[in-house]
Design a protein around this motif. Structure first.
Motif, PDB file in Angstrom:
ATOM      1  N   VAL A   1       0.622   6.444  -7.211  1.00 17.47           N
ATOM      2  CA  VAL A   1      -0.520   7.316  -7.489  1.00 17.47           C
ATOM      3  C   VAL A   1      -0.159   8.788  -7.291  1.00 17.47           C
ATOM      4  O   VAL A   1      -0.425   9.633  -8.156  1.00 17.47           O
ATOM      5  N   THR A   2       0.449   9.109  -6.150  1.00 13.01           N
ATOM      6  CA  THR A   2       0.669  10.518  -5.817  1.00 13.01           C
ATOM      7  C   THR A   2       1.924  11.113  -6.453  1.00 13.01           C
ATOM      8  O   THR A   2       1.912  12.260  -6.891  1.00 13.01           O
TER       9      THR A   2
ATOM     10  N   THR B   1       0.828  -1.208   0.000  1.00 11.55           N
ATOM     11  CA  THR B   1       0.000   0.000   0.000  1.00 11.55           C
ATOM     12  C   THR B   1       0.864   1.261   0.000  1.00 11.55           C
ATOM     13  O   THR B   1       0.481   2.273  -0.591  1.00 11.55           O
ATOM     14  N   ARG B   2       2.034   1.198   0.631  1.00 15.87           N
ATOM     15  CA  ARG B   2       2.945   2.355   0.589  1.00 15.87           C
ATOM     16  C   ARG B   2       3.423   2.608  -0.837  1.00 15.87           C
ATOM     17  O   ARG B   2       3.413   3.755  -1.320  1.00 15.87           O
TER      18      ARG B   2
ATOM     19  N   GLN C   1     -10.509   2.775  -1.446  1.00 17.19           N
ATOM     20  CA  GLN C   1     -10.315   4.002  -0.661  1.00 17.19           C
ATOM     21  C   GLN C   1      -9.864   5.166  -1.537  1.00 17.19           C
ATOM     22  O   GLN C   1     -10.313   6.300  -1.361  1.00 17.19           O
ATOM     23  N   LYS C   2      -8.953   4.888  -2.460  1.00 15.99           N
ATOM     24  CA  LYS C   2      -8.370   5.954  -3.282  1.00 15.99           C
ATOM     25  C   LYS C   2      -9.151   6.207  -4.571  1.00 15.99           C
ATOM     26  O   LYS C   2      -8.829   7.121  -5.321  1.00 15.99           O
TER      27      LYS C   2
ATOM     28  N   GLU D   1       0.650   3.941  -3.030  1.00 19.14           N
ATOM     29  CA  GLU D   1       0.436   5.368  -2.766  1.00 19.14           C
ATOM     30  C   GLU D   1       1.450   6.217  -3.515  1.00 19.14           C
ATOM     31  O   GLU D   1       1.111   7.262  -4.097  1.00 19.14           O
ATOM     32  N   GLU D   2       2.695   5.785  -3.547  1.00 18.26           N
ATOM     33  CA  GLU D   2       3.741   6.519  -4.266  1.00 18.26           C
ATOM     34  C   GLU D   2       3.470   6.536  -5.770  1.00 18.26           C
ATOM     35  O   GLU D   2       3.672   7.564  -6.431  1.00 18.26           O
TER      36      GLU D   2
ATOM     37  N   TYR E   1      -7.766  -0.922  -9.892  1.00 19.07           N
ATOM     38  CA  TYR E   1      -6.732  -1.930  -9.639  1.00 19.07           C
ATOM     39  C   TYR E   1      -7.139  -3.219 -10.345  1.00 19.07           C
ATOM     40  O   TYR E   1      -8.258  -3.704 -10.158  1.00 19.07           O
TER      41      TYR E   1
ATOM     42  N   PHE F   1      -7.219  -0.718  -0.998  1.00 17.91           N
ATOM     43  CA  PHE F   1      -6.559   0.540  -1.370  1.00 17.91           C
ATOM     44  C   PHE F   1      -7.281   1.191  -2.551  1.00 17.91           C
ATOM     45  O   PHE F   1      -7.542   2.395  -2.546  1.00 17.91           O
TER      46      PHE F   1
END
Length: 401
Positions: free
Chosen positions: A92-93, A85-86, A118-119, A89-90, A123, A115
């Motif tokens: 995506v952001t 998930t980390r 939530q985002k 996140e990278e 996926y 994930f």
């Protein structure tokens, strides 16, 4: 003075006109993110990466998608839910990817589904098999390509009925995939084989099997059938110990995934002949589109394909087709274009069912056979996934979206 000015304006206009195609060719690429367990599960994920790289290269050589190059930004997921998930996140952001695909372990796939929900980003699960990805944890943003546990176990249970075995032992890795597969088998064997019972269950830790005690516990239960879910080094140790002790003699063995080259090749001449398995007999599939894929893969990588190779290739070509139908990689448009979409893949037609976002991709079911110094599949058939999917009523009962 006016003549000079007019000449300059003419030259500028000509330059802009001639430069228009170059400007069009320089549109920014479509970025999609990929993450997987390359360090720990290289036997499956490296051939899988080869597959998606082959698809990416072919797509870009033909002009990309909607006139834009397809850029896949790939990351190691660490084989843990926290690292995954980390990294997601990278992607995506920081990288600004339009969607995500990949994952190998089922618990990681479940975390990625959460994930995505939530985002609010798409996926596509390439490899996780637990039913939860598209059932209890399924959501609007998550899709899966390969057949899930319910589908593949259902294909094997068809063979169990014909075997006549009634006393069954289960051996499966003790994590999401293994637990899910075992639960499905217990349900289906008792539904479809009258009088069937489970007499032993062994759940060794993933990657840490103690083959001697595991085989002993199964022997003591005196089953006439064994349902195996082990893979990787655990499978090799279990087969070796079982062969030594004669565990598999005069028993019906059903085994998930064991016919896939990733797990079959390491067994070499210790292949337990006669097991009924799901797998990938790539060298025996003669359809022209599949053969073209095989030829291209071998030419590029100087290696034989694995099931992961096929999955990686299929995922990226299906992403391309969906973006083209949607007219963009924008999330809502992509979801709408993928739901109930029909894809013409290298293994034939595949539909992405709208109710649970589970693809109808099937599996090859056959018997293990020793062929020279290595094993392969014999007497196999390709079973389309559609008849083995969860019913629409069951999907509706368990999904929360």
């Amino acid at each position: 003075m006016a003549k000079v000015s007019m000449a300059r304006w003419f030259a500028l206009g000509l330059a802009l006109a001639l430069g228009a195609p170059t400007a069009q060719a320089q549109q920014p690429p479509i970025k999609i993110g990929e993450l997987n367990s390359y360090a720990k599960w290289a036997a499956f994920t490296v051939p899988y990466r080869n597959g998606w790289q082959l698809a990416q290269d072919e797509i870009n050589a033909k002009g990309g998608v909607l006139g834009r190059k397809l850029e896949i930004i790939s990351r190691e997921d660490g084989s843990t839910t926290g690292d995954t998930t980390r990294v997601a996140e990278e992607l995506v952001t920081r990288e600004g990817v339009s969607l995500l695909f990949g994952s190998f372990l089922s618990n990681v796939g479940v975390a990625m589904a959460d994930f995505a929900n939530q985002k609010k980003i798409v996926y596509i699960a390439a490899e996780p098999l637990t039913d939860a990805v598209t059932m209890a944890q399924g959501n609007r943003y998550t899709f899966r390509i390969r057949p899930n546990n319910f589908m593949q176990v259902g294909m094997l249970v068809e063979q169990a009925k014909a075997s006549g075995a009634k006393r069954w032992a289960i051996v499966a890795p003790n994590y999401e995939y293994g637990q899910s597969a075992a639960q499905v088998f217990k349900r289906l064997i008792q539904e479809r084989v009258p009088g069937a019972e489970i007499v032993a269950e062994q759940y060794p830790a993933l990657g840490k099997i103690e083959a001697g005690p595991t085989v002993s516990a199964i022997e003591q239960a005196k089953p006439d059938g064994i349902f195996n879910v082990l893979f990787g080094p655990d499978l090799t140790q279990f087969v070796r110990e079982g062969n030594t002790r004669g565990l598999f003699e005069k028993k019906s063995i059903l085994s998930l995934l064991t016919g896939e080259p990733e797990w079959l090749l390491p067994l070499k001449d210790e292949v337990p002949e006669g097991w009924t398995v799901t797998g990938y007999p790539w060298d025996q599939i003669t359809e022209p589109k599949h053969k073209a894929f095989i030829d291209a893969y071998r030419a590029k990588f100087n290696d034989t394909p694995r099931l992961g190779s096929l999955l990686g290739y299929m995922v990226v070509t299906m992403i391309r087709d969906t973006i083209e139908r949607a007219g963009s990689a924008e999330t809502d448009a992509f979801i709408k274009a993928m739901q109930d979409a029909k894809f013409d893949t290298v293994i034939g037609p595949v539909t992405m069912r709208g109710s649970d976002h589970q693809a109808s991709m099937g599996a090859w079911v056959g018997k293990l056979a020793l062929k020279g110094a290595t094993g392969g599949m014999a007497d196999w058939t390709y079973k389309d996934g559609t008849p083995f999917m969860h019913s629409e009523a069951e999907v509706k009962a368990v999904r929360k979206d």
